[in-house]
Design an enzyme around this catalytic site. Structure first.
Site, PDB file in Angstrom:
ATOM      1  CE  LYS A  87      -4.447  -5.915  -5.804  1.00 22.62           C
ATOM      2  NZ  LYS A  87      -4.216  -5.017  -6.911  1.00 22.62           N
ATOM      3  NE  ARG A 120      -1.354   0.399  -3.345  1.00 24.03           N
ATOM      4  CZ  ARG A 120      -2.286  -0.277  -2.686  1.00 24.03           C
ATOM      5  NH1 ARG A 120      -2.453  -1.566  -2.897  1.00 24.03           N
ATOM      6  NH2 ARG A 120      -3.054   0.339  -1.808  1.00 24.03           N
TER       7      ARG A 120
END
Ligand code: 9MG
Length: 287
Positions: free
Chosen positions: A229, A263
């Protein structure tokens, strides 16, 4: 309220997910515009091969998504989403007996994938779409409720909170748990996720990770997704393809702060990082 997250196994259709130790969820995007592997796995064969590899590397769950949630991504119709995810879900369930989670906010998709044998639902909108609470309740599957303000299209436009981010997330998730329970979705079927990168600045994300253990008070398993991210990109000034080491550090910290599902894109290295962190945390505890 409880003060520690449950480690009871989750009943995921035909699968039982042991959460007495942290597990890795591999990401399988079947969207042409997914943020870090855009276009690579749009073909069914590629997607299936990638899923097989993630399972071989130790993924306990494969999270299949047919709509990109990256900032600014364009929405797709439930039918388009289904056209993308249904063949993948069907194959993973039938041929590989995999525990498949489906990343969706659409009630139509929830209904169909539960019929096809998916074992979990992952909703970045925490079942706030019309009909989603009812569809998820009827599915009988565990559901991951994620915190997000706004929509993927606008969530990163100057995100602001009137209270500390950890308090905002805690209040939001507590309200969504109550909404689920009112709709007949039992607490024991819920997983909670602070939603790193969704309507949050880098400072919000760092603070939230540092204080993620405060969410344990809700007494439910915690999921964290930070792999590749932009918070990593911004802190380390790395492009998306150079964020693995940063992501592993964040995964280790999330485990230390109570996450039981991570995740991730890079399953093999993440399993090692998570297992190593867990070994240290278990040292000195009663067997
Ligand atoms: C779909 N998706 C993208 N990022 C995510 C995250 O951090 N958590 C969950 N539950 N889903 C995510």
């Amino acid at each position: 309220m409880n003060d520690s997250p449950t480690t009871a196994p989750l009943h995921c259709g035909r699968h039982r997910l042991d959460l007495s130790y942290p597990r890795v969820m591999g990401i399988l995007n079947v969207t042409p515009d997914s943020f870090s592997d855009g276009g690579q796995h749009t073909l069914l064969d590629d997607a299936l091969r990638h899923a097989e590899r993630m399972l071989a590397e130790g993924a306990a769950i494969i999270d299949v998504g047919g709509e990109s949630t990256r900032p600014g991504a364009s929405p797709v119709s439930p039918q388009q989403e289904l056209d993308r995810v249904a063949p993948v879900v069907e194959h993973l369930v039938r041929e590989l007996d995999a525990l498949v989670s489906v990343d969706t906010s659409a009630p139509e998709v929830m209904r169909e994938v539960s019929r096809l044998g998916a074992g979990m639902l992952n909703d970045v909108r925490a079942l706030r779409r019309e009909g989603a609470l009812q569809a998820a309740a009827c599915s009988g599957l565990p559901v991951c409720l994620m915190h997000m303000i706004g929509e993927p299209g606008d969530m990163q436009q100057a995100p602001h909170y009137d209270v500390d981010i950890e308090d905002a997330v805690l209040t939001f998730l507590d309200e969504r748990i109550a909404a689920c329970e009112s709709a007949g979705l039992r607490r024991s079927r819920l997983i909670l996720d602070p939603g790193f990168g969704f309507g949050k600045t880098v400072e919000h994300n760092l603070r939230l990770l540092n204080r993620m253990d405060q969410l344990k008070i809700l007494g439910l398993p915690l999921l964290a997704g930070m792999s590749r991210k932009s918070m990593i990109g911004k802190v380390l000034e790395r492009p998306v393809e150079e964020r693995l080491a940063g992501g592993l550090a964040l995964a280790a910290l999330a485990v230390e702060r109570g996450a039981r599902i991570l995740r991730v894109h890079d399953v093999g290295p993440s399993v090692d990082a998570v297992d190593m962190t867990w070994a240290v945390l278990q040292e000195g505890l009663e067997p």
